[in-house]
Design a protein around this motif. Structure first.
Motif, PDB file in Angstrom:
ATOM      1  N   ASP A 236       0.629  -1.079  -0.106  1.00  0.00           N
ATOM      2  CA  ASP A 236       0.226  -0.317   0.137  1.00  0.00           C
ATOM      3  C   ASP A 236       0.339   1.313   0.795  1.00  0.00           C
ATOM      4  N   VAL A 237       0.570   2.199   0.053  1.00  0.00           N
ATOM      5  CA  VAL A 237       0.527   3.579  -0.356  1.00  0.00           C
ATOM      6  C   VAL A 237       1.063   4.110   1.220  1.00  0.00           C
ATOM      7  N   THR A 238       1.173   3.736   2.908  1.00  0.00           N
ATOM      8  CA  THR A 238       2.355   4.028   3.148  1.00  0.00           C
ATOM      9  C   THR A 238       3.195   3.262   3.317  1.00  0.00           C
ATOM     10  N   ALA A 239       3.202   2.029   3.172  1.00  0.00           N
ATOM     11  CA  ALA A 239       4.295   0.925   3.114  1.00  0.00           C
ATOM     12  C   ALA A 239       5.708   1.385   1.728  1.00  0.00           C
ATOM     13  N   ASN A 240       4.924   1.418   0.785  1.00  0.00           N
ATOM     14  CA  ASN A 240       5.665   2.448  -0.186  1.00  0.00           C
ATOM     15  C   ASN A 240       6.508   3.807   0.296  1.00  0.00           C
ATOM     16  N   LEU A 241       5.635   4.431   0.641  1.00  0.00           N
ATOM     17  CA  LEU A 241       6.026   5.821   1.116  1.00  0.00           C
ATOM     18  C   LEU A 241       7.354   5.190   2.336  1.00  0.00           C
ATOM     19  N   ALA A 242       7.461   4.669   3.100  1.00  0.00           N
ATOM     20  CA  ALA A 242       8.368   4.238   4.499  1.00  0.00           C
ATOM     21  C   ALA A 242       9.901   3.597   3.626  1.00  0.00           C
ATOM     22  N   ARG A 243       9.534   2.915   2.373  1.00  0.00           N
ATOM     23  CA  ARG A 243      10.434   2.374   1.609  1.00  0.00           C
ATOM     24  C   ARG A 243      10.892   3.499   0.891  1.00  0.00           C
ATOM     25  N   PHE A 244      10.395   4.496   0.273  1.00  0.00           N
ATOM     26  CA  PHE A 244      11.211   5.234  -0.524  1.00  0.00           C
ATOM     27  C   PHE A 244      12.054   6.071   0.478  1.00  0.00           C
ATOM     28  N   VAL A 245      11.354   5.896   1.573  1.00  0.00           N
ATOM     29  CA  VAL A 245      12.188   7.188   2.214  1.00  0.00           C
ATOM     30  C   VAL A 245      13.560   6.862   2.574  1.00  0.00           C
ATOM     31  N   ALA A 246      13.169   5.539   2.631  1.00  0.00           N
ATOM     32  CA  ALA A 246      14.421   4.831   3.082  1.00  0.00           C
ATOM     33  C   ALA A 246      15.806   4.437   2.257  1.00  0.00           C
ATOM     34  N   TYR A 247      14.555   4.312   0.600  1.00  0.00           N
ATOM     35  CA  TYR A 247      15.822   4.246  -0.649  1.00  0.00           C
ATOM     36  C   TYR A 247      16.855   5.422  -0.547  1.00  0.00           C
ATOM     37  N   CYS A 248      16.055   6.756  -0.207  1.00  0.00           N
ATOM     38  CA  CYS A 248      16.891   8.286  -0.525  1.00  0.00           C
ATOM     39  C   CYS A 248      17.792   7.975   0.713  1.00  0.00           C
ATOM     40  N   LEU A 249      17.516   8.208   1.914  1.00  0.00           N
ATOM     41  CA  LEU A 249      18.478   8.255   3.087  1.00  0.00           C
ATOM     42  C   LEU A 249      19.348   6.603   2.761  1.00  0.00           C
ATOM     43  N   ALA A 250      19.273   5.860   1.749  1.00  0.00           N
ATOM     44  CA  ALA A 250      20.811   5.075   1.444  1.00  0.00           C
ATOM     45  C   ALA A 250      20.802   5.392   0.698  1.00  0.00           C
ATOM     46  N   THR A 251      21.283   6.212  -0.663  1.00  0.00           N
ATOM     47  CA  THR A 251      21.697   5.730  -1.861  1.00  0.00           C
ATOM     48  C   THR A 251      21.993   7.203  -2.567  1.00  0.00           C
ATOM     49  N   SER A 252      21.204   8.659  -1.703  1.00  0.00           N
ATOM     50  CA  SER A 252      21.008   9.599  -2.161  1.00  0.00           C
ATOM     51  C   SER A 252      22.129  10.965  -1.248  1.00  0.00           C
ATOM     52  N   LEU A 253      21.084  10.889   0.543  1.00  0.00           N
ATOM     53  CA  LEU A 253      21.517  11.993   0.684  1.00  0.00           C
ATOM     54  C   LEU A 253      22.760  12.482   0.718  1.00  0.00           C
ATOM     55  N   GLY A 254      24.022  11.793   0.853  1.00  0.00           N
ATOM     56  CA  GLY A 254      24.851  12.840   0.653  1.00  0.00           C
ATOM     57  C   GLY A 254      25.604  13.634  -0.910  1.00  0.00           C
ATOM     58  N   TRP A 255      24.905  12.385  -1.613  1.00  0.00           N
ATOM     59  CA  TRP A 255      24.732  13.536  -2.875  1.00  0.00           C
ATOM     60  C   TRP A 255      24.481  14.608  -3.162  1.00  0.00           C
ATOM     61  N   ASP A 256      23.312  14.735  -2.551  1.00  0.00           N
ATOM     62  CA  ASP A 256      22.140  15.902  -2.441  1.00  0.00           C
ATOM     63  C   ASP A 256      22.437  16.945  -1.809  1.00  0.00           C
ATOM     64  N   LEU A 257      23.334  16.714  -0.377  1.00  0.00           N
ATOM     65  CA  LEU A 257      24.008  17.463   0.579  1.00  0.00           C
ATOM     66  C   LEU A 257      24.927  18.097  -0.283  1.00  0.00           C
ATOM     67  N   GLY A 258      25.454  16.991  -0.928  1.00  0.00           N
ATOM     68  CA  GLY A 258      26.980  18.117  -1.792  1.00  0.00           C
ATOM     69  C   GLY A 258      26.809  18.894  -3.292  1.00  0.00           C
ATOM     70  N   ARG A 259      26.056  18.073  -3.569  1.00  0.00           N
ATOM     71  CA  ARG A 259      24.989  19.411  -4.301  1.00  0.00           C
ATOM     72  C   ARG A 259      24.512  20.481  -4.275  1.00  0.00           C
ATOM     73  N   ALA A 260      23.801  20.402  -2.856  1.00  0.00           N
ATOM     74  CA  ALA A 260      23.144  21.784  -2.505  1.00  0.00           C
ATOM     75  C   ALA A 260      24.315  22.666  -1.905  1.00  0.00           C
ATOM     76  N   SER A 261      24.939  22.322  -1.147  1.00  0.00           N
ATOM     77  CA  SER A 261      26.189  22.170  -0.542  1.00  0.00           C
ATOM     78  C   SER A 261      27.239  23.247  -1.790  1.00  0.00           C
ATOM     79  N   VAL A 262      27.481  22.913  -2.969  1.00  0.00           N
ATOM     80  CA  VAL A 262      28.233  23.341  -3.505  1.00  0.00           C
ATOM     81  C   VAL A 262      27.471  24.723  -4.414  1.00  0.00           C
ATOM     82  N   THR A 263      26.314  24.661  -4.790  1.00  0.00           N
ATOM     83  CA  THR A 263      25.699  25.428  -5.365  1.00  0.00           C
ATOM     84  C   THR A 263      25.302  26.781  -4.315  1.00  0.00           C
ATOM     85  N   VAL A 264      25.175  26.546  -2.874  1.00  0.00           N
ATOM     86  CA  VAL A 264      25.336  27.708  -2.045  1.00  0.00           C
ATOM     87  C   VAL A 264      26.727  28.271  -2.125  1.00  0.00           C
ATOM     88  N   VAL A 265      28.158  27.826  -1.896  1.00  0.00           N
ATOM     89  CA  VAL A 265      28.859  28.194  -2.095  1.00  0.00           C
ATOM     90  C   VAL A 265      29.173  28.882  -3.689  1.00  0.00           C
TER      91      VAL A 265
END
Length: 298
Positions: A236-265
């Motif tokens: 269902d939607v709730t289970a997939n939403l939890a999976r997606f949040v875990a997917y973002c934290l595990a795979t792209s959080l570091g890249w997104d933070l680096g991209r955002a930081s470089v853009t700000v600097v």
């Protein structure tokens, strides 16, 4: 008999300051290479609506629907559809006033952005092209910004060999990214440090938003058997939403933070100089003056 003094040559008029009229000093509308008309707005709204559906369909389709039954085919279908729709929007905006001078500027900025992207090769999110897209969208407006974002991403994919089913999603997401910068408040009044801070804040938030929507594009391609955080068509939607949040934290959080930081600097350090250069080029190009060709002398 009085001698007649020769008349002094007239002093050439000084160009107006950017965003200010010559006499009153009041802000004047910033010149934009593309003014969105009703047809362009309608086409842009249509492709955005379809794009939102293409990104968030895993949360909209019930487990028993035919779309969930073809979960591995749906991303390919949306990818093919988005290619056509982005092309339609670009053609519509071009028809509404993308003249030869604007096309030349589009080519220069798209080539620059495409050349900046491989500098960090995506390592730790070091992608300097994002700050250029923010500043270009700010100066050149939302219509030009959408076309620039899509064309830049397409050009960089050809340059780096990053052509795949994810490319249409990248083109649309980058078009939104650059268009949003053109919709920020105060394009004719806000200048200086306040404008740099505004653009830096937008770049920080938009960099995370770009990473999130691109996660939505790639997430359904993962097989449920491959990982416990992959999209599950039967959940269902709730289970997939939890999976997606875990997917973002595990795979792209570091890249997104680096991209955002470089853009700000980059926005806070060299952004003001780039903004001045873009505005100077826009004024000298005189986009609202039609290009005419004189007939050859007999």
């Amino acid at each position: 008999m009085k001698s007649v003094q020769p008349a002094k040559p007239a002093r050439p008029a000084q160009p107006a300051q950017p965003g200010r009229s010559e006499r009153s000093g009041r802000p004047v509308p910033q010149v934009r290479p593309v003014r969105l008309g009703p047809r362009s707005l309608a086409a842009l709204a249509l492709v955005s609506a379809v794009g939102v559906a293409a990104f968030v369909w895993p949360f909209l389709a019930p487990p028993a629907s035919q779309l969930s039954a073809h979960a591995q085919d749906a991303p390919w279908l949306f990818a093919g559809l988005l290619v056509l729709l982005v092309a339609v929007v670009a053609a519509t905006i071009s028809e509404s006033g993308l003249g030869p001078k604007a096309v030349a500027l589009l080519g220069v900025l798209a080539a620059t952005g495409a050349a900046l992207r491989p500098i960090g090769a995506g390592t730790a999110g070091i992608e300097p092209m994002f700050f250029l897209m923010v500043l270009s969208g700010r100066v050149l407006g939302p219509g030009f910004g959408f076309v620039l974002g899509a064309v830049t991403m397409f050009s960089s994919a050809l340059l780096t060999g990053g052509v795949g089913p994810w490319l249409p999603f990248q083109m649309l997401a980058m078009g939104w990214f650059t268009l949003g910068a053109g919709l920020l408040p105060g394009p004719d009044r806000l200048r200086g440090r306040a404008e740099s801070v505004l653009l830096a804040l937008y770049g920080f938030v938009a960099a995370f938003a770009y990473g999130t929507v691109m996660n939505l594009a790639g997430w359904p391609f993962m097989s449920t058997l491959a990982s416990s955080i992959a999209f599950d068509p039967q959940a269902d939607v709730t289970a997939n939403l939890a999976r997606f949040v875990a997917y973002c934290l595990a795979t792209s959080l570091g890249w997104d933070l680096g991209r955002a930081s470089v853009t700000v600097v980059l926005t806070l350090t060299i952004g003001p100089a780039v903004l001045r250069a873009l505005r100077r080029a826009t004024r000298r190009a005189a986009f609202e003056t039609p290009v005419t060709f004189d007939a050859p002398a007999p």
